[in-house]
Design an enzyme around this catalytic site. Structure first.
Site, PDB file in Angstrom:
ATOM      1  N   CYS B  87      40.718  37.014  32.428  1.00 13.71           N
ATOM      2  CA  CYS B  87      41.477  36.250  31.150  1.00 13.71           C
ATOM      3  C   CYS B  87      40.503  34.890  31.004  1.00 13.71           C
ATOM      4  CB  CYS B  87      42.797  36.262  31.136  1.00 13.71           C
ATOM      5  SG  CYS B  87      43.445  36.059  29.525  1.00 13.71           S
ATOM      6  N   HIS B 204      44.931  41.976  33.189  1.00 16.19           N
ATOM      7  CA  HIS B 204      45.544  41.065  34.482  1.00 16.19           C
ATOM      8  C   HIS B 204      45.880  42.142  35.272  1.00 16.19           C
ATOM      9  CE1 HIS B 204      45.872  37.089  32.963  1.00 16.19           C
ATOM     10  NE2 HIS B 204      46.118  37.407  31.621  1.00 16.19           N
ATOM     11  N   GLU B 206      46.392  41.521  38.352  1.00 21.82           N
ATOM     12  CA  GLU B 206      46.986  40.709  39.513  1.00 21.82           C
ATOM     13  C   GLU B 206      48.643  40.804  39.037  1.00 21.82           C
ATOM     14  OE1 GLU B 206      45.380  39.345  37.076  1.00 21.82           O
ATOM     15  OE2 GLU B 206      46.231  37.337  36.513  1.00 21.82           O
TER      16      GLU B 206
END
Lengths: 78, 228
Positions: B87, B204, B206
């Site tokens: 990002c 994302h 994560e």
């Protein structure tokens, strides 16, 4: 010495913000607006007296940070 | 796998990133400050997390791309070290010259925050080994400026050399049209550097490592890195 740096998107680069402003002007009924491109203005105060040195410093500033030369042009006014 | 996460003023996904790295590698990553000049000895992977570094002033990632630590990150990448930017981290990689192109304002001008399907383009890289080429995964996106743009020659080179890492797609893996959330050229969600040791992506992964958060499709990326 005072200087102004103007950073604009290169021709052909899509400018979603300019397009939105263009649409807004049209819906406000402002006549004659064919297209809008959005850019940035930097007013810079320089401690340099020499114009050439100032232009050189500002060019470095643009190439290193102020403009992303992949998509933007810059114009320096002294 | 020894990882370091760089924290800039305005980063806000470093905690999620550290958790994902720890889960996959079994060790806590080093957290480094943007003003540091060196990476800890033996660092294998440098991660630039998501957020709004320096408030996204000037352009997204522009100021962070020139931060003191980035010289060390560039040197690490030049040595063949692994670098991951997610990002805002992807925006920083583009602004710092580690990846080509630029992330523009989303074509519809809206900040998009939703779950998104991605197609994994290749599985023979240190980042994607635990996925299959062509596999569809679902992760989260949250960005206002994820519209990947580059000149025609750069796009041609990325495509020709197989440097597109992930593309936006629908649940069936079909790319194009409404499956593209931000107007990115060729539905590009992430790209590799020439040597495939640097990866930048807008989504994302994560945030999708725990079933409690809605899925674990992001784990593959971190497990790939842990094995690299």
């Amino acid at each position: 010495m005072k200087a102004r740096v103007i950073v604009t998107l290169k021709n052909g680069v899509l400018d979603p913000q300019g397009k939105a402003i263009e649409g807004a002007l049209s819906s406000l009924g402002v006549p004659g607006v064919a297209s809008v491109r959005q850019g940035k203005v930097f007013d810079v105060e320089l401690s340099l007296a020499d114009k050439e040195a100032a232009r050189e410093a500002l060019t470095a500033a643009c190439e290193k940070l102020l403009a992303n030369t992949v998509i933007e042009n810059f114009h320096i006014e002294l | 796998m020894k990882a370091a996460v760089i924290v800039f003023p305005g980063s806000n996904r470093e905690g999620d990133m550290a958790r994902a790295l720890q889960q996959a590698t079994g060790r806590k990553p080093d957290m480094l400050w943007h003003g540091d000049h060196e990476l800890p000895a033996g660092t294998d992977l440098v991660v630039l997390p998501g957020g709004f570094s320096y408030g996204d002033y000037l352009r997204c990632g522009a100021v962070a791309g020139r931060a003191a630590i980035m010289d060390a990150v560039r040197a690490h990448a030049a040595r063949g070290g692994l670098v991951l930017g997610v990002c805002n981290g992807f925006q920083i990689l583009c602004e710092s010259g580690l990846l080509p192109g630029v992330l523009m304002r989303n074509a519809n001008l809206r900040f998009v925050c939703k779950m998104q399907h991605l197609r994994v383009e290749r599985s023979d890289t240190p980042f994607t080994r635990h996925y299959a080429a062509g596999q569809t995964i679902e992760v989260a996106i949250a960005h206002g400026e994820g519209n990947y743009e580059a000149d025609d020659a750069t796009i041609e080179r990325l495509e020709g050399e197989g440097l597109v890492a992930f593309r936006y797609c629908d649940a069936q893996g079909r790319v194009g049209g409404a499956a593209n959330p931000n107007g990115s050229r060729n539905d590009i969600a992430g790209i590799f550097s020439d040597r495939r040791n640097v990866l930048g992506l807008m989504p994302h992964p994560e945030n999708l490592i725990d079933p409690l958060a809605g899925g674990i499709d992001g784990r593959g990326l971190f497990e790939s890195l842990a094995a690299a």
